[in-house]
Write a protein that holds these residues in place. Structure first.
Motif, short mmCIF file in Angstrom:
data_model
loop_
_atom_site.label_atom_id
_atom_site.label_comp_id
_atom_site.label_asym_id
_atom_site.label_seq_id
_atom_site.Cartn_x
_atom_site.Cartn_y
_atom_site.Cartn_z
N GLU A 101 1.18 -1.36 0.40
CA GLU A 101 -0.25 0.12 -0.18
C GLU A 101 0.89 1.00 0.26
N GLY A 102 0.55 2.52 -0.15
CA GLY A 102 0.85 3.94 -0.78
C GLY A 102 2.24 3.81 -1.75
N GLN A 103 3.18 3.89 -0.94
CA GLN A 103 4.10 4.54 -2.44
C GLN A 103 5.60 3.15 -1.77
N SER A 104 6.81 3.85 -2.72
CA SER A 104 8.19 2.81 -1.69
C SER A 104 8.37 4.26 -1.68
N ASP A 105 9.25 3.20 -0.41
CA ASP A 105 10.22 4.70 0.78
C ASP A 105 11.33 4.25 -0.02
N GLU A 106 11.36 4.37 -1.58
CA GLU A 106 13.20 4.54 -2.10
C GLU A 106 12.50 3.96 -3.90
N VAL A 107 13.17 5.17 -4.53
CA VAL A 107 13.33 4.95 -5.94
C VAL A 107 14.44 4.66 -6.97
N PHE A 108 13.79 4.65 -8.27
CA PHE A 108 15.61 3.53 -8.71
C PHE A 108 15.34 5.29 -9.76
N GLN A 109 17.39 5.75 -10.14
CA GLN A 109 17.03 6.49 -11.16
C GLN A 109 18.29 6.51 -12.37
N VAL A 110 18.07 6.59 -12.94
CA VAL A 110 19.24 7.07 -14.32
C VAL A 110 19.48 7.98 -15.00
N VAL A 111 20.66 8.30 -15.41
CA VAL A 111 20.68 9.60 -15.76
C VAL A 111 21.11 9.37 -17.08
N VAL A 112 20.37 10.09 -17.77
CA VAL A 112 20.62 10.12 -19.14
C VAL A 112 21.84 10.51 -19.74
N LYS A 113 22.23 9.65 -20.59
CA LYS A 113 23.85 9.83 -20.87
C LYS A 113 23.85 10.22 -22.80
N ASP A 114 22.73 9.65 -23.58
CA ASP A 114 23.07 10.45 -25.25
C ASP A 114 21.34 10.26 -25.00
N ASP A 115 21.43 10.84 -26.43
CA ASP A 115 20.03 11.26 -26.94
C ASP A 115 19.39 9.63 -27.94
N LYS A 116 19.92 8.42 -28.11
CA LYS A 116 19.67 7.42 -27.90
C LYS A 116 17.77 6.88 -27.74
N PRO A 117 16.61 6.10 -28.42
CA PRO A 117 16.17 6.02 -27.76
C PRO A 117 16.59 4.91 -26.27
N ILE A 118 15.69 4.84 -25.30
CA ILE A 118 15.98 3.82 -24.56
C ILE A 118 14.67 2.95 -24.12
N TRP A 119 14.76 1.47 -24.58
CA TRP A 119 13.37 1.38 -24.20
C TRP A 119 13.26 0.63 -23.09
N TYR A 120 12.47 0.35 -22.28
CA TYR A 120 12.32 -0.27 -21.13
C TYR A 120 10.84 -0.60 -20.55
N TYR A 121 11.09 -2.17 -19.80
CA TYR A 121 9.88 -3.17 -19.11
C TYR A 121 9.54 -3.41 -17.84
N CYS A 122 8.55 -3.53 -17.17
CA CYS A 122 8.27 -4.61 -15.97
C CYS A 122 8.27 -5.76 -16.14
N ALA A 123 9.67 -6.62 -14.90
CA ALA A 123 10.48 -7.91 -15.44
C ALA A 123 9.40 -8.67 -14.10
N GLN A 124 8.05 -8.34 -13.71
CA GLN A 124 7.51 -8.73 -13.03
C GLN A 124 5.89 -9.66 -13.66
N GLY A 125 6.52 -11.29 -13.65
CA GLY A 125 6.18 -11.84 -14.33
C GLY A 125 5.40 -11.48 -15.52
N THR A 126 4.14 -11.61 -15.83
CA THR A 126 3.69 -10.62 -17.12
C THR A 126 3.33 -9.70 -17.61
N HIS A 127 3.76 -8.49 -16.89
CA HIS A 127 3.34 -7.66 -16.49
C HIS A 127 3.72 -6.62 -18.15
N CYS A 128 5.68 -7.50 -18.54
CA CYS A 128 5.18 -6.45 -20.21
C CYS A 128 4.65 -6.80 -21.32
#
Length: 180
Positions: A101-128
């Motif tokens: 419930e609520g939200q996580s007390d942690e976050v995940f951060q990534v710094v954008v290093k270049d202007d190329k497209p970045i693709w991502y997904y959720c790895a939990q079960g069939t979420h992707c």
């Protein structure tokens, strides 16, 4: 030489301290030129299998920050052509955030290093394969669109999680009262 190192470290420390969402390192191996802009992406808004927003346009040096809501979500960098598989052993993976419930007390951060497209997904079960995917700096003049990325994921099967957290930072939520 020592005074040059001291000046560089002092400049790096003052830059980092001006942006509260980054943590200082004793000796930076690579200096990221941060812009001071943080883009917030919410995983699981309103109990849905979505990233919100799922398409971010960011400059080099911007920070992408994922906030996690219930259930159990993650973020993994992939390629356009293999939407539910990790890009490589060094691509980013947040680890899982099992939230009841609520939200996580942690976050995940990534710094954008270049202007190329970045693709991502959720790895939990069939979420992707259910559509929990996103893009950073999609090339809007290309046929590689977020819509097509999500279509490819439907046939991809369950998301694959890398063995360890890599490519970004898990830090305490800098804005825990945001209500995301």
């Amino acid at each position: 030489m020592l005074s040059t190192i001291t000046i560089v470290l002092a400049a790096t420390t003052s830059l980092v301290s001006a942006i509260p969402t980054r943590t200082a390192r004793d000796v930076p191996s690579v200096t990221d030129e941060l812009t001071g802009v943080t883009h917030t992406v919410v995983a699981g808004r309103a109990g849905q299998l979505i990233f919100d927003p799922d398409n971010v346009v960011a400059d080099i040096g911007d920070v992408i920050e994922w906030h996690y809501l219930p259930a159990n979500h993650s973020v993994v960098q992939s390629t356009f052509d293999a939407p539910c598989l990790p890009l490589s052993d060094t691509s980013f993976f947040s680890g899982f955030f099992p939230i009841k419930e609520g939200q996580s007390d942690e976050v995940f951060q990534v710094v954008v290093k270049d202007d190329k497209p970045i693709w991502y997904y959720c790895a939990q079960g069939t979420h992707c394969s259910s559509g929990m995917l996103g893009a950073i700096n999609q090339d809007f003049d290309s046929d590689k669109t977020l819509r097509e990325f999500k279509e490819l994921a439907k046939a991809a099967g369950p998301g694959v999680a890398p063995p360890e957290i890599t490519g970004g930072e898990r830090i305490p939520n800098p804005n825990p009262n945001s209500g995301v």
